[in-house]
Scaffold this motif. Structure first.
Motif, mmCIF file in Angstrom:
data_model
loop_
_atom_site.group_PDB
_atom_site.id
_atom_site.type_symbol
_atom_site.label_atom_id
_atom_site.label_comp_id
_atom_site.label_asym_id
_atom_site.label_seq_id
_atom_site.Cartn_x
_atom_site.Cartn_y
_atom_site.Cartn_z
ATOM 1 N N ASP A 229 44.261 42.222 44.406
ATOM 2 C CA ASP A 229 43.644 41.329 43.416
ATOM 3 C C ASP A 229 43.456 42.117 42.120
ATOM 4 O O ASP A 229 42.328 42.446 41.734
ATOM 5 N N PRO A 230 44.552 42.454 41.442
ATOM 6 C CA PRO A 230 44.471 43.378 40.303
ATOM 7 C C PRO A 230 43.565 42.902 39.173
ATOM 8 O O PRO A 230 42.882 43.718 38.545
ATOM 9 N N ASN A 231 43.537 41.619 38.890
ATOM 10 C CA ASN A 231 42.718 41.132 37.773
ATOM 11 C C ASN A 231 41.228 41.375 38.008
ATOM 12 O O ASN A 231 40.485 41.678 37.058
ATOM 13 N N GLN A 232 40.788 41.252 39.255
ATOM 14 C CA GLN A 232 39.378 41.434 39.564
ATOM 15 C C GLN A 232 39.029 42.876 39.935
ATOM 16 O O GLN A 232 37.897 43.333 39.710
ATOM 17 N N LYS A 234 40.900 45.952 39.194
ATOM 18 C CA LYS A 234 41.322 47.131 38.420
ATOM 19 C C LYS A 234 40.171 47.753 37.632
ATOM 20 O O LYS A 234 40.216 48.941 37.297
ATOM 21 N N GLU A 235 39.122 46.979 37.360
ATOM 22 C CA GLU A 235 37.970 47.539 36.651
ATOM 23 C C GLU A 235 37.218 48.572 37.488
ATOM 24 O O GLU A 235 36.426 49.356 36.970
#
Length: 530
Positions: A229-232, A234-235
């Motif tokens: 789930d890179p969008n959620q 990566k932070e």
């Protein structure tokens, strides 16, 4: 955090796990216990009264279902119902609303109270465990816990860990937690890893006792978790990357894999952290070589095994000290055992979590005594002595037994041999060897001198000369057999078994050099043809 009974049920119910545990035939394991103080035929009769609604003095109402019961039976089964009937309500109350329970689960609890038996299936174990815990039926909770522990594998351990934490099953939670730490490389390869929340993931990555061959496994696990789930996710890259012992990865790995990663390059904080770690690693290599130092980026994790050096001979005297080698830190730790008598030329064995000191001597006495050390509790205890005093004894472990072979009793080198069974705390004499010998090889480490469930004894000293005789023991026949002699006589020799080599033929006898045997009739016919 992704948890919940439905997710865990789907994992636990996969047929592959059922097939691996044949005791759960038809997906069901019968849990059987007997209600205290009640013979089983009496309980069967009372169950018939309940089903007929006779002499019942309470009704448990669950949603739209009503279950007539006898208070005394439910009180005997569960402290919850004892409190409900005797302290939380008036003696005249008859109907009791039970919230938050499915009728089918209430029926199972009642059935257990009356019969002492309840079916536990993989598709109901989680719900049954929660309800049994709510009603304080410890027998069901313990058996459900055992079923889950038996089914534990890398493909379900995260779900079970989250379940046990949510419902505060502390004992099982601890066991599953240790399982994940010990099998983390397999967990990283499974889809279970993706269920972890960021703080759950960081919790495991931060542990010193996380068992890994290399820190690269941690890095790959982080990248896999983020890619789900890179969008959620990566932070959280920098936070999770800070848990890697980056200096233990090695410069080539950092330069070629980590610093070249697009996610790392796009995160300024993460890039700065990895760059700093690479500079620290260069400094450590230049100034400390391969030595291990204390630094957050280079802090070694704990090993999953240690090497112990126990007793021995120093400056003309036997000693009782123990040293433990930590392969990750490349350091020996000195352990003290001041109450233990010094020993040398003894045997050691590790079995069922205990370390056994077998025989040996202290200059004044040759021991037949055996001391057992519990490394978890750090305590020693005496167990049953051997039939004969033995120093320079050969010791090994096979099939849950400790074997003591040969040795010296102060007068003679010994042919006798015996084995120890921990469960009965008894030594039993076995067939004697063909040759008297002490100082022979019979190494304990992971049963490495055993082939085809046989014990091999190699070389030794017979009291007059060093010998080259080899023999093996078959425990199923209680029989020693001669093996081809060594080329060179040896005593105080060490042996080990190696396996799985791609060039095994290099270490084995040339098959073409073996004697060629031909039947007499075949030989004559061949001579006639010539």
């Amino acid at each position: 955090m992704s948890s919940g009974l439905s997710d865990i049920k789907s994992i636990c119910s996969k047929s592959v796990y059922i097939q691996q545990h044949s005791q759960y035939q038809d997906n069901v394991s019968k849990v059987t216990t007997t209600v205290k103080g009640q013979p089983r035929y009496t309980m069967a009769s009372v169950e018939e009264l309940r089903l007929a609604g006779l002499f019942c003095d309470a009704v448990l109402k669950v949603q739209d279902f009503e279950f007539p019961v006898h208070k005394i039976i439910m009180c005997e089964c569960s402290p919850y119902f004892e409190a409900l009937f005797l302290r939380w309500s008036s003696p005249s109350q008859r109907v009791y609303n039970i919230p938050g329970v499915a009728p089918v689960m209430m029926e199972r609890i009642i059935k257990f109270a009356y019969t002492g038996s309840v079916p536990v299936a993989l598709d109901n174990v989680l719900g049954l465990m929660v309800v049994a815990d709510q009603f304080e039926v410890r027998e069901i909770v313990q058996t459900c816990s055992h079923v889950l522990e038996e089914q534990l594998c890398p493909e379900n351990c995260i779900s079970i860990w989250q379940f046990t934490r949510t419902f505060s099953f502390s004992e099982l939670h601890s066991k599953v937690h240790h399982y994940i730490l010990d099998r983390f490389e397999e967990v990283v390869s499974s889809e279970q890893l993706l269920q972890l929340g960021v703080h759950e993931f960081a919790h495991f990555l931060d542990r010193d006792d996380l068992i890994l061959r290399t820190e690269r496994i941690v890095y790959e696990g982080i990248m896999k978790w983020i890619a789900n789930d890179p969008n959620q996710r990566k932070e959280h890259l920098c936070y999770l990357m800070s848990k890697i012992r980056l200096c233990l990865m090695g410069l080539p790995d950092i330069m070629m894999n980590v610093l070249s990663n697009d996610l790392v390059k796009s995160d300024s904080r993460c890039l700065a952290m990895v760059t700093k770690a690479s500079r620290i690693l260069r400094y450590l290599i230049k100034n400390y070589g391969d030595d291990i130092v204390s630094n957050p980026f280079a802090r070694p994790r704990l090993p999953n095994a240690i090497l112990l050096a126990i007793g021995g001979f120093r400056e003309g005297h036997p000693i009782n000290s123990i040293e433990a080698y930590d392969i990750r830190a490349n350091r020996w730790s000195k352990l003290t055992a001041p109450a233990e008598p010094p020993r040398r030329s003894h045997g050691t064995a590790f079995l069922n979590g205990y370390i056994y000191y077998i025989g040996g001597y202290n200059r004044d006495e040759i021991f037949n005594s055996v001391r057992r050390f519990n490394p978890t509790m750090n305590v020693f205890e005496e167990v049953a002595p051997m039939h004969s005093p033995r120093t320079h004894v050969s010791v090994t472990v096979l099939n849950g037994l400790i074997f003591a072979l040969g040795g010296f009793d102060g007068e003679w080198r010994l042919r006798s041999a015996e084995h120890y069974q921990p469960e009965s705390n008894q030594w039993t004499l076995i067939a004697p060897m063909s040759e008297r010998r002490s100082d022979a090889s019979s190494t304990v480490l992971h049963e490495k001198v055993m082939l085809d469930d046989r014990i091999f004894v190699v070389g030794g000293f017979d009291g007059f000369c060093t010998i080259r005789f080899v023999e093996c023991f078959d425990p199923t026949l209680n029989l020693w057999s001669d093996v081809h002699d060594l080329h060179v006589s040896r005593h105080t020799v060490s042996c080990c078994v190696i396996y799985g080599l791609p060039n095994m033929d290099f270490y084995t006898f040339n098959r073409d050099s073996l004697p060629f045997i031909q039947k007499e009739g075949d030989r004559k016919r061949e001579e006639q043809r010539v």
